[in-house]
Design a protein around this motif. Structure first.
Motif, PDB file in Angstrom:
ATOM      1  N   LEU A  23     -29.197 -72.558 -14.307  1.00 48.26           N
ATOM      2  CA  LEU A  23     -29.989 -72.715 -15.524  1.00 48.26           C
ATOM      3  C   LEU A  23     -30.872 -73.964 -15.483  1.00 48.26           C
ATOM      4  CD1 LEU A  23     -30.576 -71.475 -18.269  1.00 48.26           C
ATOM      5  CD2 LEU A  23     -28.692 -72.807 -19.220  1.00 48.26           C
ATOM      6  N   LEU A  24     -30.297 -75.136 -15.207  1.00 46.59           N
ATOM      7  CA  LEU A  24     -31.077 -76.368 -15.206  1.00 46.59           C
ATOM      8  C   LEU A  24     -32.121 -76.405 -14.085  1.00 46.59           C
ATOM      9  CD1 LEU A  24     -28.537 -79.195 -16.168  1.00 46.59           C
ATOM     10  CD2 LEU A  24     -30.391 -78.238 -17.518  1.00 46.59           C
ATOM     11  N   PRO A  25     -31.777 -76.052 -12.828  1.00 47.58           N
ATOM     12  CA  PRO A  25     -32.835 -76.026 -11.802  1.00 47.58           C
ATOM     13  C   PRO A  25     -33.981 -75.089 -12.157  1.00 47.58           C
ATOM     14  CG  PRO A  25     -30.676 -75.980 -10.765  1.00 47.58           C
ATOM     15  CD  PRO A  25     -30.442 -75.833 -12.240  1.00 47.58           C
TER      16      PRO A  25
ATOM     17  N   ILE B 286     -35.848 -64.974 -10.620  1.00 44.25           N
ATOM     18  CA  ILE B 286     -34.896 -64.951  -9.513  1.00 44.25           C
ATOM     19  C   ILE B 286     -33.890 -66.073  -9.644  1.00 44.25           C
ATOM     20  CG2 ILE B 286     -35.960 -66.473  -7.789  1.00 44.25           C
ATOM     21  CD1 ILE B 286     -34.672 -62.921  -7.155  1.00 44.25           C
ATOM     22  N   LEU B 287     -34.257 -67.124 -10.445  1.00 48.60           N
ATOM     23  CA  LEU B 287     -33.381 -68.290 -10.581  1.00 48.60           C
ATOM     24  C   LEU B 287     -32.830 -68.431 -11.993  1.00 48.60           C
ATOM     25  CD1 LEU B 287     -32.337 -70.563  -8.795  1.00 48.60           C
ATOM     26  CD2 LEU B 287     -34.263 -71.964  -9.519  1.00 48.60           C
ATOM     27  N   ILE B 288     -33.703 -68.261 -13.002  1.00 48.34           N
ATOM     28  CA  ILE B 288     -33.233 -68.387 -14.383  1.00 48.34           C
ATOM     29  C   ILE B 288     -32.400 -67.163 -14.733  1.00 48.34           C
ATOM     30  CG2 ILE B 288     -33.965 -68.503 -16.798  1.00 48.34           C
ATOM     31  CD1 ILE B 288     -36.437 -70.004 -15.914  1.00 48.34           C
ATOM     32  N   PRO B 289     -31.155 -67.352 -15.147  1.00 48.68           N
ATOM     33  CA  PRO B 289     -30.308 -66.192 -15.475  1.00 48.68           C
ATOM     34  C   PRO B 289     -30.793 -65.479 -16.730  1.00 48.68           C
ATOM     35  CG  PRO B 289     -29.200 -68.262 -16.004  1.00 48.68           C
ATOM     36  CD  PRO B 289     -30.470 -68.625 -15.296  1.00 48.68           C
ATOM     37  N   PRO B 290     -30.481 -64.162 -16.849  1.00 46.22           N
ATOM     38  CA  PRO B 290     -29.696 -63.355 -15.914  1.00 46.22           C
ATOM     39  C   PRO B 290     -30.529 -62.894 -14.719  1.00 46.22           C
ATOM     40  CG  PRO B 290     -30.359 -62.006 -17.762  1.00 46.22           C
ATOM     41  CD  PRO B 290     -30.875 -63.397 -18.044  1.00 46.22           C
TER      42      PRO B 290
ATOM     43  N   LEU C 174     -35.054 -74.218 -15.218  1.00 47.82           N
ATOM     44  CA  LEU C 174     -35.861 -74.807 -16.286  1.00 47.82           C
ATOM     45  C   LEU C 174     -36.664 -76.009 -15.774  1.00 47.82           C
ATOM     46  CD1 LEU C 174     -33.350 -74.623 -19.291  1.00 47.82           C
ATOM     47  CD2 LEU C 174     -35.296 -73.130 -18.802  1.00 47.82           C
ATOM     48  N   LEU C 175     -36.069 -76.792 -14.868  1.00 49.82           N
ATOM     49  CA  LEU C 175     -36.798 -77.922 -14.283  1.00 49.82           C
ATOM     50  C   LEU C 175     -38.003 -77.435 -13.481  1.00 49.82           C
ATOM     51  CD1 LEU C 175     -33.904 -80.278 -13.100  1.00 49.82           C
ATOM     52  CD2 LEU C 175     -35.558 -80.713 -14.925  1.00 49.82           C
ATOM     53  N   LEU C 176     -37.828 -76.326 -12.784  1.00 50.05           N
ATOM     54  CA  LEU C 176     -38.948 -75.768 -12.021  1.00 50.05           C
ATOM     55  C   LEU C 176     -40.066 -75.317 -12.959  1.00 50.05           C
ATOM     56  CD1 LEU C 176     -40.001 -75.016  -9.235  1.00 50.05           C
ATOM     57  CD2 LEU C 176     -38.832 -72.816  -9.439  1.00 50.05           C
ATOM     58  N   ALA C 177     -39.703 -74.706 -14.076  1.00 50.78           N
ATOM     59  CA  ALA C 177     -40.709 -74.296 -15.059  1.00 50.78           C
ATOM     60  C   ALA C 177     -41.434 -75.517 -15.637  1.00 50.78           C
ATOM     61  CB  ALA C 177     -40.058 -73.487 -16.177  1.00 50.78           C
ATOM     62  N   LEU C 178     -40.701 -76.597 -15.927  1.00 45.55           N
ATOM     63  CA  LEU C 178     -41.334 -77.824 -16.428  1.00 45.55           C
ATOM     64  C   LEU C 178     -42.286 -78.417 -15.390  1.00 45.55           C
ATOM     65  CD1 LEU C 178     -38.363 -79.615 -18.255  1.00 45.55           C
ATOM     66  CD2 LEU C 178     -40.401 -78.604 -19.293  1.00 45.55           C
ATOM     67  N   LEU C 179     -41.911 -78.334 -14.126  1.00 45.29           N
ATOM     68  CA  LEU C 179     -42.781 -78.836 -13.062  1.00 45.29           C
ATOM     69  C   LEU C 179     -44.070 -78.024 -12.990  1.00 45.29           C
ATOM     70  CD1 LEU C 179     -42.824 -81.041 -10.931  1.00 45.29           C
ATOM     71  CD2 LEU C 179     -41.788 -79.434  -9.316  1.00 45.29           C
ATOM     72  N   TYR C 180     -43.957 -76.696 -13.172  1.00 50.33           N
ATOM     73  CA  TYR C 180     -45.153 -75.851 -13.223  1.00 50.33           C
ATOM     74  C   TYR C 180     -46.071 -76.272 -14.376  1.00 50.33           C
ATOM     75  CZ  TYR C 180     -42.885 -72.493 -10.034  1.00 50.33           C
ATOM     76  OH  TYR C 180     -42.297 -71.882  -8.965  1.00 50.33           O
TER      77      TYR C 180
ATOM     78  N   LEU D 117     -26.767 -81.375 -11.254  1.00 52.82           N
ATOM     79  CA  LEU D 117     -27.682 -80.440 -11.911  1.00 52.82           C
ATOM     80  C   LEU D 117     -27.125 -79.020 -11.889  1.00 52.82           C
ATOM     81  CD1 LEU D 117     -31.094 -81.715 -10.477  1.00 52.82           C
ATOM     82  CD2 LEU D 117     -30.239 -81.984 -12.816  1.00 52.82           C
ATOM     83  N   VAL D 118     -26.226 -78.743 -10.958  1.00 57.85           N
ATOM     84  CA  VAL D 118     -25.607 -77.416 -10.852  1.00 57.85           C
ATOM     85  C   VAL D 118     -24.227 -77.418 -11.486  1.00 57.85           C
ATOM     86  CG1 VAL D 118     -24.666 -75.716  -9.228  1.00 57.85           C
ATOM     87  CG2 VAL D 118     -26.889 -76.770  -8.804  1.00 57.85           C
ATOM     88  N   SER D 119     -23.459 -78.495 -11.279  1.00 56.80           N
ATOM     89  CA  SER D 119     -22.037 -78.491 -11.671  1.00 56.80           C
ATOM     90  C   SER D 119     -21.800 -78.981 -13.088  1.00 56.80           C
ATOM     91  CB  SER D 119     -21.245 -79.359 -10.694  1.00 56.80           C
ATOM     92  OG  SER D 119     -21.725 -80.690 -10.707  1.00 56.80           O
ATOM     93  N   TRP D 120     -22.885 -79.142 -13.879  1.00 57.25           N
ATOM     94  CA  TRP D 120     -22.712 -79.662 -15.230  1.00 57.25           C
ATOM     95  C   TRP D 120     -21.781 -78.811 -16.055  1.00 57.25           C
ATOM     96  CZ3 TRP D 120     -24.296 -76.731 -19.483  1.00 57.25           C
ATOM     97  CH2 TRP D 120     -25.055 -75.618 -19.193  1.00 57.25           C
TER      98      TRP D 120
END
Length: 441
Positions: free
Chosen positions: A191-193, A164-168, A195-201, A438-441
């Protein structure tokens, strides 16, 4: 008079929706009924443009605008891509190879599931398919490896929602269309949020395994496999899906192709991947096409209904009423943003993401942008909030997908299993709120 009709419109919608009728028909039916009523009440409004929004003809025009929306074309292609990858057996091969490599690591099986979930999320963006597929192939393997059901259920349910978050992401495509934000900007911002969520998991799974090794035990090394053989098998399994992900996301992020064009690349690549695996028959191809058509029709029915509802709500002045109410709250801009995010988070307990995006988001985004916030950043914050709607009871869809796929567990077990992962999603939301870069990079 307009305030009364706004109240009646929302009240009738809530009453009919909780009566059990399909949401798409409730949205469209209530909107058409009040549009017909507005046709005879346009004399009550001194604003001719406002009154015209209530007309049945305008509602019909809105439906045709949705049909002809160029930004919605990728939905069907990405759904087809996800269905086709399901047939190709990519996930099963990846889980088998990753398990061989990571089996000696405490929590290695959970880490494997999360990494596979990231690949699926970056390949499909279809939550139902990802959760069911991961539960089908991962839960038996995790149980056989001695994993605790709570950790296994939580990992599978939360990881399946990464799409739902990682594109597409289908949600980001719909959000971009409804909020008039370029879909490519949303893909880059999410993209970054994601991937960061996956790393946190992954960190949570490894930490849990080291703290309580009995919950996620390590497995002995397979004596029949050398390290080289395992790595070669892993690379061989990963190469094709990663190339497909790079072709789709890379072409969007680097400006080579639009999301619409990239979705066609993804659909064609997934078909070639399924053909190369020798797992695609003509009947399978027909099944994929039929399932794609049914899923796309369901999503477009929701879009049509919600578009009609939102335009009629604006016709009665509902957007101005909500905007005036939010501006009347004695809060600083950041307080207003947090207040709206809190409302969206709470709505996720009772409504699906589609209704929230199509009804609520277009009403609150103008308020937040008028306070000086960047639309894409606000949209990603809303997307992270909405991701929790898949895991929060009582109507989190991922919970029911998980329960139906693993029938020997109770729904209360599923609820308890996802609580730590909901907390991690809220943590990422706060991180993105504190660091917009983290969003506007």
């Amino acid at each position: 008079m307009d305030i009364l009709f706004v109240f009646l419109l929302c009240s009738v919608f809530l009453v009919v929706m909780f009566s059990g009728y399909p949401v798409a028909f409730v949205l469209g039916g209530v909107a058409v009924a009040f549009a017909a009523l507005g046709t005879f009440l346009d004399g009550f409004s001194v604003d001719a443009d406002m009154a015209s929004l209530r007309m049945i003809g305008f509602v019909a025009n809105r439906i045709f605008d949705s049909i002809s929306s160029y930004s919605l074309i990728p939905i069907s292609m990405f759904i087809f891509m996800g269905m086709m990858l399901d047939k190709s057996g990519v996930a099963e091969r990846l889980l088998k190879q990753m398990h061989k490599v990571l089996r000696v690591v405490p929590g290695g099986m959970a880490v494997s599931v999360i990494l596979i979930g990231v690949v699926l999320a970056a390949s499909t963006g279809i939550i139902g398919a990802s959760v069911v597929l991961l539960a089908t192939i991962a839960m038996p393997a995790m149980r056989a490896a001695g994993y605790d059901d709570k950790l296994g259920l939580g990992t599978v349910g939360a990881t399946g929602c990464l799409g739902i978050l990682i594109p597409p992401s289908i949600m980001l495509i719909v959000m971009g269309d409804q909020l008039q934000i370029p879909v490519g900007d949303l893909f880059r911002g999410a993209l970054l949020p994601g991937l960061l969520l996956a790393l946190l998991y992954i960190f949570y799974a490894v930490f849990t395994a080291f703290r309580r090794s009995d919950l996620a035990p390590a497995m002995p090394v397979d004596p029949n496999s050398s390290v080289g053989d395992m790595l070669r098998g892993l690379v061989g399994s990963l190469l094709a899906p990663l190339l497909l992900v790079f072709a789709v996301l890379g072409s969007i992020i680097f400006g080579i192709a639009t999301p619409t064009e990239a979705s066609g690349i993804g659909a064609a690549g997934a078909t070639l991947l399924a053909l190369s695996s020798r797992r695609l028959s003509w009947s399978d191809f027909q099944e994929v096409c039929e399932n794609t058509a049914i899923t796309t029709a369901f999503l477009f029915a929701l879009i049509f209904g919600a578009s009609c509802f939102s335009v009629v709500l604006r016709g009665y002045g509902g957007d101005e009423l909500i905007e005036a109410g939010l501006h009347a709250i004695a809060l600083p801009p950041i307080g207003t943003l947090i207040f709206i995010l809190g409302i969206v988070f709470l709505l996720g307990f009772f409504l699906d993401w589609m209704e929230i995006i199509l009804i609520v988001a277009p009403l609150v985004l103008p308020v937040l942008t008028s306070l000086g916030y960047e639309p894409a950043w606000v949209a990603i914050l809303l997307a992270i909030c909405l991701q929790t709607s898949f895991l929060t009871p009582p109507v989190g869809m991922a919970l029911f997908y998980l329960k139906n796929t693993v029938p020997d567990v109770t729904i209360s077990q599923v609820y308890k299993a996802v609580i730590p992962f909901i907390a991690m999603q809220v943590g990422i939301l706060l991180l993105v709120l504190a660091f917009p870069g983290l969003v506007s990079w």
